[in-house]
Design a protein around this motif. Sequence first.
Motif, PDB file in Angstrom:
ATOM      1  N   MET A 124      84.326  53.244   8.550  1.00  0.00           N
ATOM      2  CA  MET A 124      85.781  53.991   8.690  1.00  0.00           C
ATOM      3  C   MET A 124      86.751  52.355   8.471  1.00  0.00           C
ATOM      4  O   MET A 124      86.541  51.495   9.283  1.00  0.00           O
ATOM      5  CB  MET A 124      85.791  54.065  10.471  1.00  0.00           C
ATOM      6  CG  MET A 124      87.755  54.644  10.183  1.00  0.00           C
ATOM      7  SD  MET A 124      88.160  55.541  12.192  1.00  0.00           S
ATOM      8  CE  MET A 124      87.446  54.437  12.995  1.00  0.00           C
ATOM      9  N   ILE A 125      87.733  52.954   7.160  1.00  0.00           N
ATOM     10  CA  ILE A 125      89.271  51.617   7.111  1.00  0.00           C
ATOM     11  C   ILE A 125      90.542  52.448   8.119  1.00  0.00           C
ATOM     12  O   ILE A 125      91.030  54.049   7.428  1.00  0.00           O
ATOM     13  CB  ILE A 125      89.476  51.847   5.725  1.00  0.00           C
ATOM     14  CG1 ILE A 125      89.552  52.610   4.692  1.00  0.00           C
ATOM     15  CG2 ILE A 125      88.089  50.927   5.353  1.00  0.00           C
ATOM     16  CD1 ILE A 125      89.897  52.553   3.708  1.00  0.00           C
ATOM     17  N   ASP A 126      91.005  52.007   8.282  1.00  0.00           N
ATOM     18  CA  ASP A 126      92.547  52.692   8.888  1.00  0.00           C
ATOM     19  C   ASP A 126      93.924  52.170   7.546  1.00  0.00           C
ATOM     20  O   ASP A 126      93.448  50.776   7.506  1.00  0.00           O
ATOM     21  CB  ASP A 126      92.476  51.586  10.227  1.00  0.00           C
ATOM     22  CG  ASP A 126      94.472  52.655  10.507  1.00  0.00           C
ATOM     23  OD1 ASP A 126      95.284  52.612   9.314  1.00  0.00           O
ATOM     24  OD2 ASP A 126      95.300  52.028  11.606  1.00  0.00           O
ATOM     25  N   ASP A 127      93.931  53.325   6.578  1.00  0.00           N
ATOM     26  CA  ASP A 127      94.513  52.834   5.606  1.00  0.00           C
ATOM     27  C   ASP A 127      95.871  52.618   5.558  1.00  0.00           C
ATOM     28  O   ASP A 127      96.771  53.423   4.688  1.00  0.00           O
ATOM     29  CB  ASP A 127      94.382  53.572   4.343  1.00  0.00           C
ATOM     30  CG  ASP A 127      94.258  52.613   3.214  1.00  0.00           C
ATOM     31  OD1 ASP A 127      94.858  51.208   2.819  1.00  0.00           O
ATOM     32  OD2 ASP A 127      94.172  53.172   1.889  1.00  0.00           O
ATOM     33  N   ALA A 128      97.180  52.535   6.749  1.00  0.00           N
ATOM     34  CA  ALA A 128      97.934  53.264   6.917  1.00  0.00           C
ATOM     35  C   ALA A 128      98.571  52.705   6.367  1.00  0.00           C
ATOM     36  O   ALA A 128      99.819  53.205   5.501  1.00  0.00           O
ATOM     37  CB  ALA A 128      98.429  51.927   7.946  1.00  0.00           C
ATOM     38  N   HIS A 129      98.505  51.553   5.823  1.00  0.00           N
ATOM     39  CA  HIS A 129      99.758  50.474   4.246  1.00  0.00           C
ATOM     40  C   HIS A 129      99.276  50.854   2.941  1.00  0.00           C
ATOM     41  O   HIS A 129      99.991  50.452   2.475  1.00  0.00           O
ATOM     42  CB  HIS A 129      99.936  49.453   5.076  1.00  0.00           C
ATOM     43  CG  HIS A 129     100.668  48.856   5.654  1.00  0.00           C
ATOM     44  ND1 HIS A 129     102.159  48.827   6.367  1.00  0.00           N
ATOM     45  CD2 HIS A 129      99.916  48.836   7.687  1.00  0.00           C
ATOM     46  CE1 HIS A 129     102.273  48.593   7.436  1.00  0.00           C
ATOM     47  NE2 HIS A 129     101.222  48.372   8.193  1.00  0.00           N
ATOM     48  N   GLY A 130      97.632  51.238   3.230  1.00  0.00           N
ATOM     49  CA  GLY A 130      97.773  51.227   1.572  1.00  0.00           C
ATOM     50  C   GLY A 130      97.361  53.032   0.671  1.00  0.00           C
ATOM     51  O   GLY A 130      97.723  53.190  -0.343  1.00  0.00           O
ATOM     52  N   ALA A 137      94.619  57.489   7.446  1.00  0.00           N
ATOM     53  CA  ALA A 137      96.274  56.725   7.282  1.00  0.00           C
ATOM     54  C   ALA A 137      97.129  57.356   7.902  1.00  0.00           C
ATOM     55  O   ALA A 137      97.125  59.135   8.893  1.00  0.00           O
ATOM     56  CB  ALA A 137      96.139  56.880   5.800  1.00  0.00           C
ATOM     57  N   THR A 138      98.163  57.142   8.044  1.00  0.00           N
ATOM     58  CA  THR A 138      99.247  57.482   9.014  1.00  0.00           C
ATOM     59  C   THR A 138     100.669  58.144   7.710  1.00  0.00           C
ATOM     60  O   THR A 138     100.450  57.436   7.003  1.00  0.00           O
ATOM     61  CB  THR A 138      99.749  56.536  10.128  1.00  0.00           C
ATOM     62  OG1 THR A 138     101.358  57.154   9.790  1.00  0.00           O
ATOM     63  CG2 THR A 138      99.663  55.393   9.123  1.00  0.00           C
ATOM     64  N   PHE A 139     101.518  59.075   8.529  1.00  0.00           N
ATOM     65  CA  PHE A 139     102.439  59.326   7.303  1.00  0.00           C
ATOM     66  C   PHE A 139     103.869  58.532   8.258  1.00  0.00           C
ATOM     67  O   PHE A 139     104.270  58.609   7.074  1.00  0.00           O
ATOM     68  CB  PHE A 139     102.750  60.369   7.240  1.00  0.00           C
ATOM     69  CG  PHE A 139     102.558  61.861   7.473  1.00  0.00           C
ATOM     70  CD1 PHE A 139     100.885  61.110   5.927  1.00  0.00           C
ATOM     71  CD2 PHE A 139     101.500  62.716   7.550  1.00  0.00           C
ATOM     72  CE1 PHE A 139      99.854  62.545   5.804  1.00  0.00           C
ATOM     73  CE2 PHE A 139     100.856  64.342   7.282  1.00  0.00           C
ATOM     74  CZ  PHE A 139     100.096  63.606   6.537  1.00  0.00           C
ATOM     75  N   ALA A 140     103.602  57.250   8.267  1.00  0.00           N
ATOM     76  CA  ALA A 140     104.374  56.813   9.028  1.00  0.00           C
ATOM     77  C   ALA A 140     105.118  56.326   8.123  1.00  0.00           C
ATOM     78  O   ALA A 140     105.711  55.094   7.588  1.00  0.00           O
ATOM     79  CB  ALA A 140     104.558  55.526  10.361  1.00  0.00           C
ATOM     80  N   LYS A 141     104.369  55.400   7.197  1.00  0.00           N
ATOM     81  CA  LYS A 141     104.563  54.779   5.778  1.00  0.00           C
ATOM     82  C   LYS A 141     105.166  54.859   4.615  1.00  0.00           C
ATOM     83  O   LYS A 141     106.276  55.477   4.933  1.00  0.00           O
ATOM     84  CB  LYS A 141     103.336  53.678   5.515  1.00  0.00           C
ATOM     85  CG  LYS A 141     102.968  53.233   7.561  1.00  0.00           C
ATOM     86  CD  LYS A 141     103.830  52.490   8.044  1.00  0.00           C
ATOM     87  CE  LYS A 141     102.397  51.863   9.183  1.00  0.00           C
ATOM     88  NZ  LYS A 141     103.210  51.670  10.409  1.00  0.00           N
ATOM     89  N   VAL A 159      94.683  47.784   4.184  1.00  0.00           N
ATOM     90  CA  VAL A 159      95.920  46.637   3.853  1.00  0.00           C
ATOM     91  C   VAL A 159      96.170  45.946   5.558  1.00  0.00           C
ATOM     92  O   VAL A 159      96.617  47.454   6.317  1.00  0.00           O
ATOM     93  CB  VAL A 159      97.569  47.588   3.464  1.00  0.00           C
ATOM     94  CG1 VAL A 159      97.863  45.965   3.276  1.00  0.00           C
ATOM     95  CG2 VAL A 159      96.835  47.394   2.235  1.00  0.00           C
ATOM     96  N   PHE A 160      95.888  45.229   5.358  1.00  0.00           N
ATOM     97  CA  PHE A 160      96.348  44.704   6.964  1.00  0.00           C
ATOM     98  C   PHE A 160      98.098  44.360   7.204  1.00  0.00           C
ATOM     99  O   PHE A 160      98.453  43.663   6.178  1.00  0.00           O
ATOM    100  CB  PHE A 160      95.933  42.932   7.437  1.00  0.00           C
ATOM    101  CG  PHE A 160      94.365  43.028   7.385  1.00  0.00           C
ATOM    102  CD1 PHE A 160      94.444  43.320   9.288  1.00  0.00           C
ATOM    103  CD2 PHE A 160      93.636  43.616   6.646  1.00  0.00           C
ATOM    104  CE1 PHE A 160      92.543  43.627   9.238  1.00  0.00           C
ATOM    105  CE2 PHE A 160      91.916  43.751   6.884  1.00  0.00           C
ATOM    106  CZ  PHE A 160      91.617  43.849   8.020  1.00  0.00           C
ATOM    107  N   GLY A 161      98.717  44.850   7.637  1.00  0.00           N
ATOM    108  CA  GLY A 161      99.762  45.268   7.449  1.00  0.00           C
ATOM    109  C   GLY A 161     100.922  44.113   7.778  1.00  0.00           C
ATOM    110  O   GLY A 161     102.404  44.078   7.880  1.00  0.00           O
ATOM    111  N   MET A 162     100.690  42.857   8.683  1.00  0.00           N
ATOM    112  CA  MET A 162     101.094  42.067   9.434  1.00  0.00           C
ATOM    113  C   MET A 162     101.229  40.988   8.163  1.00  0.00           C
ATOM    114  O   MET A 162     102.542  40.807   7.511  1.00  0.00           O
ATOM    115  CB  MET A 162     100.250  41.287  10.369  1.00  0.00           C
ATOM    116  CG  MET A 162     101.556  41.842  11.834  1.00  0.00           C
ATOM    117  SD  MET A 162     102.776  41.440  11.869  1.00  0.00           S
ATOM    118  CE  MET A 162     103.510  43.074  12.473  1.00  0.00           C
ATOM    119  N   ALA A 163      99.795  40.516   7.459  1.00  0.00           N
ATOM    120  CA  ALA A 163     100.126  39.691   6.320  1.00  0.00           C
ATOM    121  C   ALA A 163      99.152  40.065   4.828  1.00  0.00           C
ATOM    122  O   ALA A 163     100.064  39.571   4.123  1.00  0.00           O
ATOM    123  CB  ALA A 163      98.735  38.687   6.919  1.00  0.00           C
ATOM    124  N   GLY A 164      99.662  41.517   5.080  1.00  0.00           N
ATOM    125  CA  GLY A 164      99.829  41.454   4.028  1.00  0.00           C
ATOM    126  C   GLY A 164      97.848  41.823   2.832  1.00  0.00           C
ATOM    127  O   GLY A 164      98.191  42.787   2.199  1.00  0.00           O
TER     128      GLY A 164
END
Length: 437
Positions: A232-238, A264-268, A207-212
């Motif tokens: 590789m995907i960065d799925d911070a918001h997914g 993914a990060t735990f920050a979301k 998920v692109f965190g700015m535009a969703g």
Amino acid sequence: MAANKQNGKRFSYYIYNTMVDIFDRLKKAEGDLGQYRSKSDGYFMFPILEGEIGPHMKFNGKEVLNWSLNNYLGLANHPEVRKADAEAAAQFGMAAPMGARMMSGQTKWHIELEHRLAAFVKRPAAYLVNFGYQAMLSIIDSLVCRKDVIVYDSEAHACIMDGLRLHMGKRFVYQHNNMESLRKQLEHATTLAEEQGGGILVITEGVFGMAGDLGHLKDIVALKKDFKFRLMIDDAHGFGTMGPTGAGTDEHYGVQKDVDVYFATFAKAMAGIGGFVASEKYIVDNLRYNMRSQIFAKSLPMPMVIGAMKRLELIQTRPELREKLWSIAHALQKGLREEGFNLGNTESAVTPVYLNGSVPEGTNVVVDLRENYGIFCSIVVYPVVPKGVLMLRVIPTAAHTMEDVQRTIAAFKEVKDKLDAGKYQSEEMQNMKLSKD
Ligand SMILES: Cc1ncc(COP(=O)(O)O)c(C=O)c1O
């Protein structure tokens, strides 16, 4: 004066004293964001939100309806999470374990959480990381060598961009979510990788965190038929929000098997600190022994690990939290669209509200929303969005209510009418805020 010899001839030149004191330069060159410091510090940037994390907090001494936290599932202040965090802090303190994982910071709980995360995202192995941003730099650094080529989405998060800076080989950018552009870049990358005897790593976001909007994972994966690359995907918001079980954007698209490295990060949604990377076991083992930001940094503290286990358990066992998030997000997005707002291409909970206006008008919009409507959300202006466009970034969570949604839609409608009527063109409101500085 210094002398030198070139082509057998002596020549002289003067060394002018052009040195500066670094601190003197920094007084003037404050940086891309720092240039706005004097006008924005404490209000537009570094605002202090007070009270328990949630939709209702205090800003500048007043209650605000808060839409600015990525606390998607409302876990930050969930009673079971608060209890688990507090108990873990009481049992272990905040210091344990001391040292890096590799040296003295390994625990059975870290390993246990990794097993649970790997099982959840359906990968053979996972590894915990301290901060998502730092980890991404080292993941990229560890996965590729000079001969490899990286192909990445133009809107990738700063952690990916900064990770690319560590890459000694070539990189090609493709236009955001544009599959024709990706195909072209893969063609270039393939030629180069073949010449050099390297491989290709494609990096995008779930998920692109700015535009969703979502990374077009299905289409990207389909390109594996024509090109040889790892994804590789960065799925911070997914992570926690997307997919039937909340396991992420690749689960949403049904392509978990073809996303080679999941991050993914735990920050979301997890409302914590830390993150993880998941992949084949030999890849995770390789990362464990090579990610410099993790090898040379302290292990994640126990309350973060135990707290993350509780959060993961809630994500897995309380689908109603994700359902609530989506009901709030859908109501907000539907209501705003019905009122004629442009929300771009969001397909996630991230709700960008695009307006037309100048940067000064945007600051007036924010001041009006905060001071007169009691609504707190972030604003994004040029150069992140094109000139003349303003984006209010609204993040719905499971902790919001339908009443919050209705109140916000009504307020946004009034604000948009005022903006369209040119009512935010005066500097009065900005001055109202600036006079408090
Ligand atoms: C897409 C994306 N990747 C990585 C990060 C960095 O994660 P962390 O906050 O854990 O450093 C963020 C923001 O938190 C993000 O939005």
